[in-house]
Design a protein around this motif. Structure first.
Motif, PDB file in Angstrom:
ATOM      1  N   ASP A  86       0.829  -1.197   0.000  1.00  0.00           N
ATOM      2  CA  ASP A  86       0.000   0.000   0.000  1.00  0.00           C
ATOM      3  C   ASP A  86       0.873   1.261   0.000  1.00  0.00           C
ATOM      4  N   GLN A  87       1.989   1.163   0.690  1.00  0.00           N
ATOM      5  CA  GLN A  87       2.849   2.347   0.826  1.00  0.00           C
ATOM      6  C   GLN A  87       3.667   2.621  -0.445  1.00  0.00           C
ATOM      7  N   TYR A  88       4.184   1.576  -1.046  1.00  0.00           N
ATOM      8  CA  TYR A  88       5.178   1.800  -2.107  1.00  0.00           C
ATOM      9  C   TYR A  88       4.676   1.598  -3.538  1.00  0.00           C
ATOM     10  N   LEU A  89       3.566   0.873  -3.735  1.00  0.00           N
ATOM     11  CA  LEU A  89       3.147   0.593  -5.112  1.00  0.00           C
ATOM     12  C   LEU A  89       2.176   1.663  -5.600  1.00  0.00           C
ATOM     13  N   LYS A  90       2.312   1.990  -6.892  1.00  0.00           N
ATOM     14  CA  LYS A  90       1.427   3.022  -7.451  1.00  0.00           C
ATOM     15  C   LYS A  90       0.949   2.584  -8.835  1.00  0.00           C
ATOM     16  N   ALA A  91      -0.065   3.259  -9.331  1.00  0.00           N
ATOM     17  CA  ALA A  91      -0.690   2.871 -10.608  1.00  0.00           C
ATOM     18  C   ALA A  91       0.368   2.651 -11.685  1.00  0.00           C
ATOM     19  N   GLY A  92       0.197   1.567 -12.425  1.00  0.00           N
ATOM     20  CA  GLY A  92       1.147   1.249 -13.499  1.00  0.00           C
ATOM     21  C   GLY A  92       2.209   0.241 -13.080  1.00  0.00           C
ATOM     22  N   ASP A  93       2.425   0.113 -11.778  1.00  0.00           N
ATOM     23  CA  ASP A  93       3.400  -0.880 -11.298  1.00  0.00           C
ATOM     24  C   ASP A  93       2.872  -2.292 -11.544  1.00  0.00           C
ATOM     25  N   GLU A  94       3.806  -3.236 -11.614  1.00  0.00           N
ATOM     26  CA  GLU A  94       3.409  -4.618 -11.901  1.00  0.00           C
ATOM     27  C   GLU A  94       3.839  -5.578 -10.794  1.00  0.00           C
ATOM     28  N   ILE A  95       2.935  -6.511 -10.541  1.00  0.00           N
ATOM     29  CA  ILE A  95       3.216  -7.599  -9.589  1.00  0.00           C
ATOM     30  C   ILE A  95       3.183  -8.891 -10.388  1.00  0.00           C
ATOM     31  N   ILE A  96       4.159  -9.759 -10.142  1.00  0.00           N
ATOM     32  CA  ILE A  96       4.161 -11.066 -10.812  1.00  0.00           C
ATOM     33  C   ILE A  96       3.952 -12.155  -9.762  1.00  0.00           C
ATOM     34  N   VAL A  97       3.007 -13.037 -10.041  1.00  0.00           N
ATOM     35  CA  VAL A  97       2.843 -14.246  -9.218  1.00  0.00           C
ATOM     36  C   VAL A  97       2.975 -15.441 -10.170  1.00  0.00           C
ATOM     37  N   SER A  98       3.054 -16.649  -9.609  1.00  0.00           N
ATOM     38  CA  SER A  98       3.119 -17.815 -10.496  1.00  0.00           C
ATOM     39  C   SER A  98       1.744 -18.453 -10.603  1.00  0.00           C
ATOM     40  N   HIS A  99       1.594 -19.284 -11.610  1.00  0.00           N
ATOM     41  CA  HIS A  99       0.321 -19.970 -11.809  1.00  0.00           C
ATOM     42  C   HIS A  99       0.046 -20.983 -10.697  1.00  0.00           C
ATOM     43  N   LEU A 100       1.093 -21.326  -9.950  1.00  0.00           N
ATOM     44  CA  LEU A 100       0.963 -22.375  -8.927  1.00  0.00           C
ATOM     45  C   LEU A 100       0.353 -21.876  -7.627  1.00  0.00           C
ATOM     46  N   GLU A 101       0.133 -20.579  -7.497  1.00  0.00           N
ATOM     47  CA  GLU A 101      -0.109 -20.025  -6.151  1.00  0.00           C
ATOM     48  C   GLU A 101      -1.399 -20.491  -5.478  1.00  0.00           C
TER      49      GLU A 101
END
Ligand code: PMP
Length: 648
Positions: free
Chosen positions: A352-367
């Protein structure tokens, strides 16, 4: 001499009488009664043992000279609380079971060693299973010594702003393998300690698998190459499980887990639902009970004895987690409710503190959903993009595809070290290194890994690593966020309240540093302490030993499962841990689960809170047996025979 105006005997006389009474009682560790609110001989003596003062030669325990000279009983040396009660403990009553001794060295005190096998505190009923497994009395590896150095040290210069909590604990600051790393709180007081040691020497010590150091769970930080499933050929050769010859005795280990004696539908329980939760050794059960009987208090806030005991026990547990994960400092260990809460904490504080619009998060399909939902919610709230690392048809991460997803917009990669639905072990170190090269932070979900393999967060270099206590033989309701210390201290707290603040005015609030910064309110103190005991237990077995044994068992189970006509194994990665998801042609997964339950075999059926990966594999649900080190080939055989019975 005291006088009183109530026609009662003098205070000193009452005190002497009370001392006589309590010392005549057989079943407690030494007791002292003092009407002086500032006097607590046991705490004083123990504190002196820590500072090295007042140790009586040959006794090995400190005695408060002034107290002895004043006619009081020497706190530890003269009153043997077990005198006339307990016979020297038998090997089976040691609490640790000889199975554990097989993997320790002769000089290592076992978890539970030193417990009086017949000793029970008042009000504690010993059950049959207690007798056959662990002593039900004083628990093993009690981290908070009861000596409460924090109490003693804090008396003079207690600071509300910076309460001193992490005092050196003589039980846990010693190198692994040293003699009393798992010592009981009053181990030195117990007259039969030498009996215990001589019995331990009689227990045969098997060799650990070659090249594996039995007592250094972090020695083998890279997943060993033998972990790859070798072949689909019959894994029992010359009577040995997958060529595994260490003598790891899962039958003996089973006896440490009272619930595994349960009967279900008239059959002895086979617990193959370990990915959902693990069973608890007697040691953990005893530790919880001990906490509530002798240490229970809120922590940090009060300058009284029980607060100090509880604080010591809690902070010692934190240190055990630190050592278990190979973290740099106990300040990097935050106690939370479990892996789910841990991930939510990172999402709602750092995210919440550091991410802003346009930033990307990657997760794996296994999660697991726990590592998808908090990120998706954050993405929706803040206009972030969520990207997914694909897997191949075996359920293995496609690193080349992952590389294509990474860019300077990637701010976070969150992935699991072991998939709960398929059992895939991911190439965690590579995933972390690649994320860091792109400038992203990394969260590793260790919920399914910490119970199966050695983990070292420094080698892994994850920014955060999370896990749940209940999946590593500890209690429910307790889990851990490991975070790099500087990063934690640069992050705003996620919940506000007591315990996490240094100073509060209506104008301004100053927060503590980590870990207190992220532990607002009263935490789950007892279960944190219980988790510490669970860590003692698996550490004594040796994570590398556990890893090797489970791998052999997984090969055995994989081979036999795939021989059953109609079985489709879902998740066939070369590198797997513990999990055997499958479907059986002609049967619903529920039907298979129910048929197994009728025979006392517990497996999970359903989507395992991992719908995306099951759908990727073309199914909505599976039957999911999952192994732990207390499972045996016989457990697997019983599973297979029910399946064969169904298809026959
Ligand atoms: N991640 C994984 C990989 C899991 O298997 C689980 C539990 N099944 C979780 C996260 C969530 O753990 P908990 O429910 O203990 O919070």
């Amino acid at each position: 001499m005291s006088t009183n105006t109530n026609n009662l005997p003098p205070v000193e006389a009452l005190q002497a009488l009370a001392n006589q009474l309590f010392n005549a009682l057989p079943e407690e560790a030494p007791k002292e009664v003092s009407f002086d609110p500032y006097e607590h001989p046991r705490a004083t003596a123990f504190a002196k043992s820590i500072t090295g003062e007042g140790v009586v030669p040959g006794v090995g325990v400190p005695v408060d000279e002034a107290w002895v000279q004043s006619g009081g009983p020497a706190p530890f040396a003269v009153s043997d609380p077990f005198n006339g009660i307990a016979a020297p403990p038998s090997a089976t009553g040691l609490g640790a079971s000889s199975s554990i001794a097989s993997y320790g060295n002769t000089n290592t005190a076992l978890p539970g060693a030193g417990e009086g096998n017949n000793y029970l505190p008042p009000g504690y009923e010993q059950t049959k299973s207690d007798q056959s497994t662990l002593n039900g009395g004083v628990p093993a590896s009690v981290a908070g010594s009861g000596a409460s150095p924090s109490y003693v040290h804090q008396q003079d210069n207690f600071s509300i702003k910076e309460p001193v909590t992490s005092f050196p604990d003589s039980n846990i600051d010693k190198p692994a393998g040293s003699k009393d790393i798992f010592a009981l709180p009053y181990a030195g007081e117990q007259a039969y300690w030498s009996d215990v040691e001589s019995i331990l020497k009689l227990i045969s010590i098997s060799d650990a698998p070659s090249g594996i150091s039995p007592l250094s769970p972090t020695a083998d930080v890279h997943t060993p190459s033998f972990y790859f499933l070798q072949s689909r050929e019959q894994p029992v050769q010359n009577g040995q499980l997958g060529g595994f010859t260490s003598g790891f005795d899962a039958y003996k280990i089973k006896r440490d887990f009272p619930i595994l004696n349960e009967k279900v539908n008239g059959k002895s329980l086979v617990w193959l639902d370990n990915a959902a939760t693990t069973q608890k050794p007697q040691l953990v059960i005893d530790r919880l009970s001990y906490f509530y009987r002798q240490e229970n208090s809120n922590i940090h806030r009060a300058a009284h004895e029980l607060a100090a005991r509880a604080t010591d026990a809690y902070e010692a547990a934190r240190k055990k987690v630190q050592q278990f994960l190979g973290a740099k400092s106990p300040n990097e260990i935050i106690f939370v409710r479990g892996a789910t809460e841990a991930i939510n904490l990172v999402a709602q504080s750092w995210g919440d503190q550091y991410l802003k619009a346009g930033d990307e998060i990657i997760v794996s399909h296994l999660e697991h959903h726990a590592n998808i939902v908090p990120w998706k919610r954050l993405a929706d709230k803040k206009g972030l993009t969520l990207k997914v690392i694909p897997v191949d048809d075996d359920g293995q991460i496609l690193l080349s595809e992952y590389a294509k997803l990474l860019s300077s917009n990637t701010k976070l990669v969150a992935f699991t070290q072991v998939s709960n639905a398929l059992g895939t072990v991911t190439p965690a170190e590579q995933i972390v290194a690649m994320a860091h090269a792109a400038g992203a932070k990394v969260l590793v979900d260790g919920a399914q890994s910490v119970s199966h393999m050695p983990v070292n967060v420094q080698a892994l270099d994850a920014d955060w690593f999370v896990f749940s206590g209940h999946k590593v033989f500890g209690p429910t309701g307790i889990g851990v966020v490991y975070g790099k210390e500087a990063l934690l201290n640069e992050t705003e707290p996620w919940q506000g309240g007591g315990n996490m603040i240094q100073d509060v005015t209506f104008e301004k609030i100053q927060y503590h540093k980590a870990p207190n910064r992220f532990e607002a309110g009263t935490g789950n103190i007892a279960d944190a302490v219980g988790l510490g005991a669970a860590i003692d237990y698996v550490t004594q077995l040796g994570m590398a030993n556990i890893n090797a044994y489970e791998h052999a068992l997984l090969e055995y189970a994989t081979y036999h499962l795939t021989q059953v006509p109609g079985v489709r194994l879902i998740g066939t990665a070369a590198h797997k841990a513990s999990v055997l998801s499958f479907t059986l042609k002609g049967y619903s997964n529920d039907d298979v689960g129910k048929a197994l339950n009728r025979e006392g075999i517990a497996v999970r059926t359903g989507h395992h809170c991992a719908q995306p990966i099951l759908r990727r594999m073309g199914v909505e649900t599976t039957v999911r047996p999952s192994l732990a080190f207390y499972n045996t080939c016989e457990d697997v055989d019983r599973l297979i025979s029910v399946l064969k019975g169904l298809v026959r």
